[in-house]
Structure formats: structure tokens, C-alpha cells
Design a protein around this motif. Structure first.
Motif, PDB file in Angstrom:
ATOM      1  N   ARG A 101      62.787  33.493  62.406  1.00 21.80           N
ATOM      2  CA  ARG A 101      61.876  34.429  62.267  1.00 21.80           C
ATOM      3  C   ARG A 101      61.678  34.774  60.579  1.00 21.80           C
ATOM      4  NH1 ARG A 101      63.155  39.916  62.268  1.00 21.80           N
ATOM      5  NH2 ARG A 101      65.453  40.203  62.596  1.00 21.80           N
ATOM      6  N   GLU A 102      60.483  35.416  60.295  1.00 19.27           N
ATOM      7  CA  GLU A 102      60.258  36.034  58.908  1.00 19.27           C
ATOM      8  C   GLU A 102      60.681  37.266  58.866  1.00 19.27           C
ATOM      9  OE1 GLU A 102      56.273  37.390  56.603  1.00 19.27           O
ATOM     10  OE2 GLU A 102      56.278  35.433  57.833  1.00 19.27           O
ATOM     11  N   ILE A 103      61.361  37.705  57.666  1.00 16.97           N
ATOM     12  CA  ILE A 103      61.946  38.950  57.281  1.00 16.97           C
ATOM     13  C   ILE A 103      61.352  39.621  56.426  1.00 16.97           C
ATOM     14  CG2 ILE A 103      64.160  40.168  56.714  1.00 16.97           C
ATOM     15  CD1 ILE A 103      64.439  38.798  59.360  1.00 16.97           C
ATOM     16  N   HIS A 104      60.886  41.065  56.538  1.00 20.84           N
ATOM     17  CA  HIS A 104      59.920  41.548  55.862  1.00 20.84           C
ATOM     18  C   HIS A 104      60.743  42.689  54.988  1.00 20.84           C
ATOM     19  CE1 HIS A 104      56.153  40.477  57.584  1.00 20.84           C
ATOM     20  NE2 HIS A 104      56.694  40.100  58.739  1.00 20.84           N
ATOM     21  N   ASP A 105      61.689  43.141  55.483  1.00 14.10           N
ATOM     22  CA  ASP A 105      62.826  44.134  54.710  1.00 14.10           C
ATOM     23  C   ASP A 105      63.794  44.072  54.012  1.00 14.10           C
ATOM     24  OD1 ASP A 105      64.153  43.834  56.869  1.00 14.10           O
ATOM     25  OD2 ASP A 105      63.957  45.542  57.861  1.00 14.10           O
ATOM     26  N   PHE A 106      63.942  42.627  53.614  1.00 20.39           N
ATOM     27  CA  PHE A 106      65.263  42.337  53.035  1.00 20.39           C
ATOM     28  C   PHE A 106      65.105  42.362  51.454  1.00 20.39           C
ATOM     29  CE2 PHE A 106      68.226  38.817  51.253  1.00 20.39           C
ATOM     30  CZ  PHE A 106      69.157  39.796  51.351  1.00 20.39           C
ATOM     31  N   PRO A 108      67.470  41.883  48.180  1.00 21.43           N
ATOM     32  CA  PRO A 108      69.009  41.842  47.918  1.00 21.43           C
ATOM     33  C   PRO A 108      69.697  42.443  46.873  1.00 21.43           C
ATOM     34  CG  PRO A 108      67.566  39.890  47.038  1.00 21.43           C
ATOM     35  CD  PRO A 108      66.863  40.692  47.863  1.00 21.43           C
ATOM     36  N   LEU A 109      68.879  43.374  46.304  1.00 21.97           N
ATOM     37  CA  LEU A 109      69.440  44.303  45.218  1.00 21.97           C
ATOM     38  C   LEU A 109      70.049  43.462  43.835  1.00 21.97           C
ATOM     39  CD1 LEU A 109      70.934  46.966  47.535  1.00 21.97           C
ATOM     40  CD2 LEU A 109      68.396  46.869  46.354  1.00 21.97           C
ATOM     41  N   ARG A 110      69.635  42.600  43.619  1.00 21.86           N
ATOM     42  CA  ARG A 110      70.096  41.790  42.508  1.00 21.86           C
ATOM     43  C   ARG A 110      71.177  40.903  42.943  1.00 21.86           C
ATOM     44  NH1 ARG A 110      68.508  46.320  40.180  1.00 21.86           N
ATOM     45  NH2 ARG A 110      70.669  47.136  39.980  1.00 21.86           N
ATOM     46  N   LEU A 111      71.473  40.751  44.149  1.00 20.01           N
ATOM     47  CA  LEU A 111      72.834  40.299  44.739  1.00 20.01           C
ATOM     48  C   LEU A 111      72.072  38.722  44.850  1.00 20.01           C
ATOM     49  CD1 LEU A 111      74.573  42.658  47.044  1.00 20.01           C
ATOM     50  CD2 LEU A 111      75.445  41.662  44.845  1.00 20.01           C
ATOM     51  N   PRO A 112      73.097  37.634  44.482  1.00 17.65           N
ATOM     52  CA  PRO A 112      72.709  36.191  44.892  1.00 17.65           C
ATOM     53  C   PRO A 112      72.518  36.176  46.343  1.00 17.65           C
ATOM     54  CG  PRO A 112      74.394  36.226  43.238  1.00 17.65           C
ATOM     55  CD  PRO A 112      74.337  37.638  43.713  1.00 17.65           C
ATOM     56  N   SER A 113      71.643  35.536  46.799  1.00 18.34           N
ATOM     57  CA  SER A 113      71.402  35.598  48.261  1.00 18.34           C
ATOM     58  C   SER A 113      70.830  34.455  48.737  1.00 18.34           C
ATOM     59  CB  SER A 113      70.375  36.774  48.785  1.00 18.34           C
ATOM     60  OG  SER A 113      71.043  37.994  48.374  1.00 18.34           O
ATOM     61  N   VAL A 114      71.452  33.906  50.336  1.00 19.04           N
ATOM     62  CA  VAL A 114      70.689  32.905  50.958  1.00 19.04           C
ATOM     63  C   VAL A 114      70.426  33.406  52.251  1.00 19.04           C
ATOM     64  CG1 VAL A 114      71.173  30.813  51.861  1.00 19.04           C
ATOM     65  CG2 VAL A 114      72.040  31.347  49.807  1.00 19.04           C
ATOM     66  N   MET A 115      69.082  33.111  53.044  1.00 22.36           N
ATOM     67  CA  MET A 115      68.849  33.427  54.222  1.00 22.36           C
ATOM     68  C   MET A 115      69.126  32.183  55.165  1.00 22.36           C
ATOM     69  SD  MET A 115      65.459  35.467  53.316  1.00 22.36           S
ATOM     70  CE  MET A 115      65.805  36.747  54.976  1.00 22.36           C
ATOM     71  N   VAL A 116      69.584  32.759  56.445  1.00 23.29           N
ATOM     72  CA  VAL A 116      69.884  31.720  57.584  1.00 23.29           C
ATOM     73  C   VAL A 116      69.217  32.041  58.804  1.00 23.29           C
ATOM     74  CG1 VAL A 116      71.758  30.405  58.757  1.00 23.29           C
ATOM     75  CG2 VAL A 116      72.378  31.197  56.478  1.00 23.29           C
ATOM     76  N   ASN A 117      68.712  30.935  59.131  1.00 25.29           N
ATOM     77  CA  ASN A 117      67.761  31.146  60.595  1.00 25.29           C
ATOM     78  C   ASN A 117      66.664  31.929  60.363  1.00 25.29           C
ATOM     79  OD1 ASN A 117      67.602  30.024  62.974  1.00 25.29           O
ATOM     80  ND2 ASN A 117      68.483  31.653  64.071  1.00 25.29           N
ATOM     81  N   CYS A 118      66.239  32.207  59.284  1.00 22.95           N
ATOM     82  CA  CYS A 118      65.002  33.101  58.726  1.00 22.95           C
ATOM     83  C   CYS A 118      64.593  32.938  57.391  1.00 22.95           C
ATOM     84  CB  CYS A 118      65.623  34.606  59.046  1.00 22.95           C
ATOM     85  SG  CYS A 118      66.909  35.183  57.950  1.00 22.95           S
ATOM     86  N   PHE A 119      63.462  33.516  56.997  1.00 19.36           N
ATOM     87  CA  PHE A 119      62.931  33.342  55.599  1.00 19.36           C
ATOM     88  C   PHE A 119      62.331  34.576  55.110  1.00 19.36           C
ATOM     89  CE2 PHE A 119      59.938  31.857  58.809  1.00 19.36           C
ATOM     90  CZ  PHE A 119      58.778  32.614  58.518  1.00 19.36           C
ATOM     91  N   SER A 120      62.196  35.076  53.958  1.00 17.75           N
ATOM     92  CA  SER A 120      61.566  36.072  53.479  1.00 17.75           C
ATOM     93  C   SER A 120      60.152  35.873  53.474  1.00 17.75           C
ATOM     94  CB  SER A 120      62.251  36.383  51.982  1.00 17.75           C
ATOM     95  OG  SER A 120      61.879  35.331  51.218  1.00 17.75           O
ATOM     96  N   SER A 157      58.248  34.108  72.652  1.00 19.52           N
ATOM     97  CA  SER A 157      56.957  34.979  72.362  1.00 19.52           C
ATOM     98  C   SER A 157      55.984  34.067  71.478  1.00 19.52           C
ATOM     99  CB  SER A 157      57.261  35.955  71.635  1.00 19.52           C
ATOM    100  OG  SER A 157      56.020  36.585  70.803  1.00 19.52           O
ATOM    101  N   PRO A 158      54.843  34.015  71.830  1.00 18.95           N
ATOM    102  CA  PRO A 158      54.124  32.737  71.021  1.00 18.95           C
ATOM    103  C   PRO A 158      54.038  33.404  69.426  1.00 18.95           C
ATOM    104  CG  PRO A 158      52.857  33.534  72.880  1.00 18.95           C
ATOM    105  CD  PRO A 158      54.007  34.133  72.795  1.00 18.95           C
ATOM    106  N   ASN A 159      54.393  34.349  69.165  1.00 22.04           N
ATOM    107  CA  ASN A 159      54.426  34.885  67.694  1.00 22.04           C
ATOM    108  C   ASN A 159      55.312  34.606  66.759  1.00 22.04           C
ATOM    109  OD1 ASN A 159      51.948  36.459  68.584  1.00 22.04           O
ATOM    110  ND2 ASN A 159      53.278  38.105  69.123  1.00 22.04           N
ATOM    111  N   ILE A 160      56.527  33.877  67.510  1.00 24.70           N
ATOM    112  CA  ILE A 160      57.760  33.546  66.586  1.00 24.70           C
ATOM    113  C   ILE A 160      57.393  31.939  65.991  1.00 24.70           C
ATOM    114  CG2 ILE A 160      58.935  35.332  67.758  1.00 24.70           C
ATOM    115  CD1 ILE A 160      60.500  32.856  69.055  1.00 24.70           C
ATOM    116  N   GLU A 161      57.910  31.925  64.796  1.00 29.62           N
ATOM    117  CA  GLU A 161      58.136  30.576  64.262  1.00 29.62           C
ATOM    118  C   GLU A 161      58.380  29.351  65.077  1.00 29.62           C
ATOM    119  OE1 GLU A 161      56.978  29.095  60.327  1.00 29.62           O
ATOM    120  OE2 GLU A 161      56.685  31.065  61.320  1.00 29.62           O
ATOM    121  N   ALA A 162      59.625  29.572  65.641  1.00 33.80           N
ATOM    122  CA  ALA A 162      60.183  28.546  66.508  1.00 33.80           C
ATOM    123  C   ALA A 162      59.311  28.276  67.576  1.00 33.80           C
ATOM    124  CB  ALA A 162      61.530  28.877  67.182  1.00 33.80           C
TER     125      ALA A 162
END
Length: 285
Positions: A101-106, A108-120, A157-162
Motif C-alpha cells: 500500500r501507499e504510506i502517507h505519514d513516513f 525518515p528524519l534524514r535517516l537512509p531508508s528503504v520501504m518494503v511492501n509499500c511506497f511513499s 478492498s478495491p482501494n488497495i494497490e494489490a
């Protein structure tokens, strides 16, 4: 130092059961050897367990450690957990979601980051996601090869990416086989994302299988939904696989191996996704 001195130091360390202080090492080297894993659910679902396992495997190869912060049942925001990660000088953060799914509230506070099973929401962070469309396509090819022409997709749910990506894959399989898309190909079995209502899934499955033009095969949004299709079929006197083929998704072993007959299902590479996320975070930054 000389080899003789090195041997004496290591021998003394072993006799004293000395353990290096990673905090001191981090202060000197600027590296903590620790990665933070932020998740929206405790590591209790099959996908999250496998993602964590994949991350741990990749970190073990690098002699690094994992610190897990879960937002499930906690009042604090991701910012609070990320600040605690920064306090122990994590070298990066992996954000793992329980479903694609899409993540709205992440942030990373300047930390190197990778998202798994989701996207910003802003699509500005590296992302490791499964090939949902390929999964739907594989299901379509499999069912068509068995001779099915009336196929239904009982969705989450029809609203989720998958949901939409798997539907696109299923439609592609039908097109490439030269088949028309059946009416009402996709039927919602769940109305809300992130939760699963067994009764809602059963009612949707019962209604689907009670149609005069009932499908001969049902592709389900997950294995738990497939179990409700089994129950609905039994209530209507249908025999699987004689009267109906059922395919699940996620390879949740509790369901796929516990059902009789055993459930055909699609396994997503969650362990591999965890492996890849570590590589993206540490090897390509």
C-alpha cells in the motif's frame, strides 16, 4: 601489533568473557552495525515474519544487528520511534508494511531508508515491492490452462494497490489467451483495507457461487478468503475441485495446507524482499 601480541590479547579477552561495547565502537567509527526496522504491525503475520527473516539473514551476512520498532497498539508516531533509532545511531531504516500500500505519514528524519511492501506518497524513497500483477497473471494462465472460462476474482478492498494490480494481471492473461473478460470479473469480498471480516467474505462468496451463471473458478484476494469460498461451496453442495477450482494468495500455510483438498495459492517472495531491502540500503547508498 605483532601476531604474538594479538594472540595474547584475544586469549585474555576469551578468558575474561570480554564483549566489545558497540556504543563505543560506534562513537569511534561512526558506524553502529545496527539497522532499524519500522513496521505498522507486530511481527506476527506470515508476510511480516518472512520480511523480518529476510532482513535478519542479510544482516547476519554483514555481521550486523536489527532493532525493531512496531507502531501496532502504540500511541507514539513513527517520528518517535525514528528518534529512538537515531539515539542508538542506526545506519538506516527499513519500513515494512503488512500489505502492499501507499504510506502517507513516513518521514525518515534524514535517516537512509528503504520501504518494503509499500511506497511513499511522494514516491521519493527506494522501494521493494512484489510483482502483484505478475501474480494475477500467473493465476489467470493456470486457470485458463485447466479449461476455465468463467473465472471470478473475489477481491480484498478495491482501494488497495494489490487488488488492482492482480486484476490487471488476470485481465492480461485473458487477453493473451484470446478470451473475453467475463461480466462481473471482480467481486469485492472485503470493503475495508487492513482488516479481514470473515462473515463479509463468506456472504460475498455465497452470493457469487449462488448465481445462475456461477463461475467455475474463483481467484481469492488471500488464503483466508479462499477458506470462506470453501465453506460457501460446501453449503451449496459444490465439490472442490470437481465443481469449482479455488486459488488463494500469500501461501498462508495455516490455510493452504490445512484445507482439504489443499489450496492452490500464490507465494510472494517476502524473504527475498527483506534480503533485497538490506542490499539497497547498505550496498547501493
Amino acid at each position: 601489533v605483532s601476531e604474538a601480541m594479538r594472540t595474547r590479547v584475544l586469549q585474555a579477552a576469551a578468558e575474561l568473557d570480554f564483549i566489545p561495547d558497540r556504543r563505543a565502537q560506534a562513537m569511534r567509527s561512526g558506524r553502529s552495525g545496527v539497522i532499524g526496522l519500522l513496521t505498522d504491525v507486530a511481527a506476527s503475520t506470515p508476510c511480516s515474519i518472512d520480511i523480518v527473516r529476510g532482513v535478519e539473514e542479510a544482516l547476519a551476512e554483514r555481521d550486523m544487528s536489527l532493532l525493531i520498532g512496531s507502531m501496532e497498539n502504540r500511541a507514539e508516531s513513527s517520528d518517535s520511534i525514528l528518534r529512538s533509532f537515531r539515539a542508538v545511531r542506526v545506519e538506516g531504516v527499513i519500513y515494512a508494511a503488512t500489505y502492499h500500500r501507499e504510506i502517507h505519514d513516513f518521514a525518515p528524519l534524514r535517516l537512509p531508508s528503504v520501504m518494503v511492501n509499500c511506497f511513499s506518497h511522494s514516491r521519493d524513497l527506494p522501494t521493494v515491492i512484489p510483482d502483484e500483477e505478475g501474480g494475477g497473471f500467473s493465476v489467470g494462465v493456470h486457470l485458463i490452462s485447466l479449461g476455465h472460462r468463467r473465472i471470478a476474482y473475489l477481491t480484498l478492498s478495491p482501494n488497495i494497490e494489490a487488488t488492482q494490480l492482480r486484476l490487471a494481471g488476470l485481465k492480461r492473461a485473458l487477453r493473451e489467451a484470446g478470451l473475453d473478460e467475463p461480466p462481473d470479473l471482480a467481486v469485492p469480498g472485503q470493503s475495508r483495507a487492513g482488516t479481514f471480516d470473515r462473515e463479509e467474505a463468506f456472504v460475498a462468496a455465497r452470493r457469487l457461487l449462488d448465481r445462475p451463471d456461477r463461475p467455475t473458478a474463483v481467484f481469492c484476494g488471500n488464503d483466508e478468503m479462499a477458506m470462506q469460498v470453501y465453506h460457501a461451496a460446501a453449503e451449496l453442495g459444490l465439490v472442490i475441485p470437481r465443481d469449482l477450482s479455488v486459488v488463494g494468495f500469500d501461501d498462508h500455510r495455516l490455510f493452504s495446507e490445512g484445507l482439504r483438498p489443499a489450496l492452490t495459492t500464490v507465494a510472494l517472495p517476502y524473504v527475498r524482499m527483506g534480503n533485497v531491502a538490506v542490499g539497497v540500503l547498505l550496498d547501493e547508498k
